[in-house]
Design a protein around this motif. Structure first.
Motif, short mmCIF file in Angstrom:
data_model
loop_
_atom_site.label_atom_id
_atom_site.label_comp_id
_atom_site.label_asym_id
_atom_site.label_seq_id
_atom_site.Cartn_x
_atom_site.Cartn_y
_atom_site.Cartn_z
N GLY A 197 0.78 -1.23 0.00
CA GLY A 197 0.00 0.00 0.00
C GLY A 197 0.81 1.28 0.00
N ARG A 198 2.09 1.19 -0.33
CA ARG A 198 2.98 2.35 -0.27
C ARG A 198 3.84 2.41 -1.52
N VAL A 199 3.98 3.60 -2.10
CA VAL A 199 4.84 3.79 -3.28
C VAL A 199 6.29 3.78 -2.81
N VAL A 200 7.09 2.89 -3.42
CA VAL A 200 8.48 2.72 -2.99
C VAL A 200 9.48 3.08 -4.08
N GLY A 201 8.99 3.37 -5.29
CA GLY A 201 9.90 3.70 -6.37
C GLY A 201 9.16 4.08 -7.63
N SER A 202 9.95 4.31 -8.69
CA SER A 202 9.37 4.64 -9.98
C SER A 202 10.16 3.95 -11.09
N LEU A 203 9.48 3.73 -12.19
CA LEU A 203 10.09 3.16 -13.39
C LEU A 203 9.86 4.16 -14.51
N VAL A 246 15.69 -2.71 -3.69
CA VAL A 246 16.75 -1.77 -4.04
C VAL A 246 17.96 -2.49 -4.66
N SER A 247 18.24 -3.69 -4.18
CA SER A 247 19.41 -4.42 -4.68
C SER A 247 19.13 -5.16 -5.99
N TYR A 248 17.92 -5.02 -6.54
CA TYR A 248 17.61 -5.69 -7.82
C TYR A 248 18.52 -5.13 -8.90
N GLY A 249 19.23 -6.00 -9.55
CA GLY A 249 20.15 -5.60 -10.61
C GLY A 249 19.83 -6.27 -11.92
N GLY A 250 18.65 -6.84 -12.01
CA GLY A 250 18.26 -7.56 -13.22
C GLY A 250 17.87 -6.63 -14.36
N CYS A 251 17.47 -7.25 -15.42
CA CYS A 251 17.11 -6.56 -16.65
C CYS A 251 15.74 -5.88 -16.54
N VAL A 252 15.66 -4.70 -17.09
CA VAL A 252 14.38 -4.01 -17.27
C VAL A 252 14.22 -3.92 -18.78
N PRO A 295 6.69 -3.92 -18.10
CA PRO A 295 6.47 -3.60 -16.68
C PRO A 295 5.72 -4.70 -15.93
N ASP A 296 4.82 -5.42 -16.60
CA ASP A 296 4.09 -6.50 -15.92
C ASP A 296 5.03 -7.63 -15.53
N ALA A 297 5.97 -7.96 -16.41
CA ALA A 297 6.95 -9.00 -16.09
C ALA A 297 7.86 -8.54 -14.96
N LEU A 298 8.22 -7.26 -14.97
CA LEU A 298 9.06 -6.71 -13.90
C LEU A 298 8.33 -6.80 -12.56
N ALA A 299 7.04 -6.51 -12.54
CA ALA A 299 6.25 -6.60 -11.30
C ALA A 299 6.27 -8.02 -10.76
N ILE A 300 6.19 -9.01 -11.64
CA ILE A 300 6.24 -10.41 -11.21
C ILE A 300 7.59 -10.74 -10.60
N VAL A 301 8.65 -10.33 -11.27
CA VAL A 301 10.01 -10.61 -10.77
C VAL A 301 10.23 -9.94 -9.42
N LEU A 302 9.82 -8.69 -9.29
CA LEU A 302 10.00 -7.98 -8.03
C LEU A 302 9.15 -8.59 -6.92
N SER A 303 7.95 -9.04 -7.27
CA SER A 303 7.08 -9.70 -6.28
C SER A 303 7.73 -10.97 -5.76
N GLU A 304 8.31 -11.75 -6.67
CA GLU A 304 8.98 -12.99 -6.26
C GLU A 304 10.19 -12.67 -5.38
N ARG A 305 10.91 -11.64 -5.73
CA ARG A 305 12.10 -11.25 -4.96
C ARG A 305 11.71 -10.79 -3.55
N LEU A 306 10.61 -10.04 -3.44
CA LEU A 306 10.18 -9.50 -2.17
C LEU A 306 9.39 -10.51 -1.35
N VAL A 350 3.97 -6.78 -5.69
CA VAL A 350 4.50 -5.49 -6.11
C VAL A 350 3.67 -5.06 -7.32
N ARG A 351 3.17 -3.83 -7.28
CA ARG A 351 2.34 -3.31 -8.39
C ARG A 351 3.08 -2.20 -9.10
N LEU A 352 2.96 -2.19 -10.42
CA LEU A 352 3.43 -1.07 -11.22
C LEU A 352 2.21 -0.43 -11.84
N GLU A 353 2.04 0.87 -11.61
CA GLU A 353 0.88 1.58 -12.12
C GLU A 353 1.35 2.68 -13.06
#
Length: 90
Positions: A32-38, A58-64, A68-79, A83-86
């Motif tokens: 429920g909190r914005v933690v970054g931007s793409l 923050v330590s994510y160093g993977g490919c962008v 954005p939907d695939a990135l949200a999945i990767v970040l969700s798995e990492r966390l 994780v939502r990207l709007e």
């Protein structure tokens, strides 16, 4: 059913926007909190993390790579939490 249609339409719009290399901006949120931007500008993708963002994100160093939907999945798995990207108007 309407929710699925809205989701598909929003994803298609984002992919079309990035395909034409128009500037694009997304917020990254979790718990429920914005933690970054793409940001995508001229085909270049950049993630910016805000103060207090979880170190696992923050330590994510993977490919962008432009999905954005695939990135949200990767970040969700990492966390280990959703994780939502709007997309925001630029």
């Amino acid at each position: 059913m309407l929710s699925l249609a809205n989701t598909l339409a929003a994803r298609a719009a984002r992919l079309i926007q990035t395909a034409y290399q128009e500037p694009a901006l997304w917020t990254i949120s979790t718990h429920g909190r914005v933690v970054g931007s793409l940001m995508c500008e001229a085909g270049s993708w950049r993630i910016s993390w805000f103060d207090g963002a979880d170190p696992r994100l923050v330590s994510y160093g993977g490919c962008v790579d432009g999905d954005p939907d695939a990135l949200a999945i990767v970040l969700s798995e990492r966390l280990g939490a959703p994780v939502r990207l709007e997309s925001l108007p630029v």
